[in-house]
Design a protein around this motif. Sequence first.
Motif, PDB file in Angstrom:
ATOM      1  N   HIS A  75      45.793  33.752  37.184  1.00 56.13           N
ATOM      2  CA  HIS A  75      45.012  34.929  36.781  1.00 56.13           C
ATOM      3  C   HIS A  75      43.768  34.976  37.665  1.00 56.13           C
ATOM      4  O   HIS A  75      42.970  34.045  37.674  1.00 56.13           O
ATOM      5  CB  HIS A  75      44.633  34.787  35.300  1.00 56.13           C
ATOM      6  N   ARG A  76      43.621  36.044  38.439  1.00 51.60           N
ATOM      7  CA  ARG A  76      42.446  36.165  39.303  1.00 51.60           C
ATOM      8  C   ARG A  76      41.326  36.881  38.550  1.00 51.60           C
ATOM      9  O   ARG A  76      41.586  37.801  37.781  1.00 51.60           O
ATOM     10  CB  ARG A  76      42.802  36.931  40.587  1.00 51.60           C
ATOM     11  N   THR A  77      40.111  36.408  38.778  1.00 47.24           N
ATOM     12  CA  THR A  77      38.970  37.006  38.071  1.00 47.24           C
ATOM     13  C   THR A  77      37.733  37.005  38.964  1.00 47.24           C
ATOM     14  O   THR A  77      37.631  36.210  39.905  1.00 47.24           O
ATOM     15  CB  THR A  77      38.660  36.220  36.772  1.00 47.24           C
ATOM     16  N   THR A  78      36.781  37.902  38.630  1.00 50.03           N
ATOM     17  CA  THR A  78      35.470  37.856  39.291  1.00 50.03           C
ATOM     18  C   THR A  78      34.389  37.499  38.247  1.00 50.03           C
ATOM     19  O   THR A  78      33.205  37.670  38.491  1.00 50.03           O
ATOM     20  CB  THR A  78      35.141  39.218  39.963  1.00 50.03           C
ATOM     21  N   VAL A  79      34.858  36.999  37.094  1.00 49.13           N
ATOM     22  CA  VAL A  79      33.928  36.590  36.022  1.00 49.13           C
ATOM     23  C   VAL A  79      33.964  35.062  35.921  1.00 49.13           C
ATOM     24  O   VAL A  79      34.997  34.491  35.520  1.00 49.13           O
ATOM     25  CB  VAL A  79      34.350  37.228  34.667  1.00 49.13           C
ATOM     26  N   LEU A  80      32.870  34.426  36.291  1.00 45.35           N
ATOM     27  CA  LEU A  80      32.870  32.955  36.358  1.00 45.35           C
ATOM     28  C   LEU A  80      33.239  32.318  35.015  1.00 45.35           C
ATOM     29  O   LEU A  80      33.993  31.337  34.985  1.00 45.35           O
ATOM     30  CB  LEU A  80      31.496  32.452  36.829  1.00 45.35           C
ATOM     31  N   ALA A  81      32.744  32.877  33.928  1.00 44.28           N
ATOM     32  CA  ALA A  81      32.998  32.272  32.610  1.00 44.28           C
ATOM     33  C   ALA A  81      34.494  32.153  32.324  1.00 44.28           C
ATOM     34  O   ALA A  81      34.936  31.184  31.705  1.00 44.28           O
ATOM     35  CB  ALA A  81      32.313  33.095  31.522  1.00 44.28           C
ATOM     36  N   GLU A  82      35.287  33.094  32.833  1.00 39.59           N
ATOM     37  CA  GLU A  82      36.737  33.035  32.568  1.00 39.59           C
ATOM     38  C   GLU A  82      37.366  31.793  33.211  1.00 39.59           C
ATOM     39  O   GLU A  82      38.359  31.265  32.713  1.00 39.59           O
ATOM     40  CB  GLU A  82      37.432  34.295  33.117  1.00 39.59           C
ATOM     41  N   ALA A  83      36.784  31.370  34.337  1.00 43.08           N
ATOM     42  CA  ALA A  83      37.328  30.189  35.019  1.00 43.08           C
ATOM     43  C   ALA A  83      36.783  28.889  34.448  1.00 43.08           C
ATOM     44  O   ALA A  83      37.303  27.811  34.727  1.00 43.08           O
ATOM     45  CB  ALA A  83      37.021  30.271  36.515  1.00 43.08           C
ATOM     46  N   ALA A  84      35.731  28.995  33.639  1.00 45.30           N
ATOM     47  CA  ALA A  84      35.063  27.775  33.164  1.00 45.30           C
ATOM     48  C   ALA A  84      35.291  27.474  31.690  1.00 45.30           C
ATOM     49  O   ALA A  84      35.368  26.310  31.282  1.00 45.30           O
ATOM     50  CB  ALA A  84      33.557  27.899  33.419  1.00 45.30           C
TER      51      ALA A  84
END
Length: 319
Positions: A75-84
Amino acid sequence: MGHKRLMRIGVVGGGAMGCGIALELAIAGRQVVLFNRQAESSEAARVKLERDAALLVETGMLGAEQRTTALARIHRTTVLAEAAVVQDLVIESIPEDLALKQQLFKELDRLASPDTLLATNTTALSVTAIARDCAHPERVLSAHYYLPAHLVPLVDVIPGEKTSPDAVETVRRFLEELGKSPVVFAKDVPGSVGPRLQQALIGEAFRIVQEGVATPEMVDRVLTQGIGRRLGASGIFDRLDLVGLDFITNILRGSGRPVPPVLAQKVDQGELGLKTGQGFYPWTPDSAAAFEERMARHLITQLREDRAAGRLPTPESGE
Ligand SMILES: NC(=O)c1ccc[n+]([C@@H]2O[C@H](COP(=O)([O-])OP(=O)(O)OC[C@H]3O[C@@H](n4cnc5c(N)ncnc54)[C@H](O)[C@@H]3O)[C@@H](O)[C@H]2O)c1
Ligand SMILES: O=C(O)[C@@H](O)[C@@H](O)[C@H](O)[C@@H](O)CO
């Protein structure tokens, strides 16, 4: 002690390294969130992931259906919180800048729950320094991949001064589950072992070119058609055992170079390598023959591929 299985992974920085890391994770069944700051770089990551996966399918490393399933796990995202948030592990692979990485780890440390492990893919920075502003530095470590990350097996695992042994062991096991070859180094020495060896080679290559001894093309040919070929099947110390430690000592002396004390000591003790049954490694006639055969098979594979691709001339048959 049982170690946690890491299934949900955030990858921060979908560039040259981050994409390879994400692809390999997804192929191994992990749910991946790949963070890029900009929509454009996220789109570039998508194109790269598709291209790298297509080559794996073309070469038979991956089935067509597996490819589709693996890419859907990223899942690609530009929202850092989604990756953390709600991840078991976050792997950082943003540019090699200490202040940038320190800022990012401070942010990741704040966003991620304390049991989320945080790894940096730094090439030559100190992981202790990167974790400086983290409230939980015990879960921060370095996992240094090599380019292209999904095709080179080695990963250097380097604990920082405050990293917990449990975090190190969990990541080491996890990398093995992915089919990697993790090596855990004892000290947080910036640049660890692989980059340091490469820097020695790069430094010497520049000196050779600057002294006018060879062109960059000649240096590259020496590596790709000469010494680099063998490196896929042997390292430094097993190769020295193969050629003979007395032989390499004579070469060093003859060219006026110092003989490292550990080498001189081996030669004094009569430990000359394969031919005496002991060098840097113990050798039996069987293990020596197996080593030489493995090397020969490796070189034959490369010769065959280069000739088929026209990178090397095919020799006259002599018939
Ligand atoms: N390229 C290599 O050979 C190699 C090998 C091993 C390790 N590394 C290390 O991996 C890291 C990344 O290298 P790379 O070659 O993939 O670089 P890269 O430039 O290809 O990718 C970096 C990515 O990070 C993004 N980015 C830039 N600033 C950011 C920020 N502030 N926050 C989040 N994302 C940001 C960029 O958009 C890009 O997608 C570096 O630390 C490098 O030393 C590189
Ligand atoms: O070779 C690699 O993939 C990495 O080790 C890089 O980070 C880089 O090539 C350095 O070794 C250069 O010293």
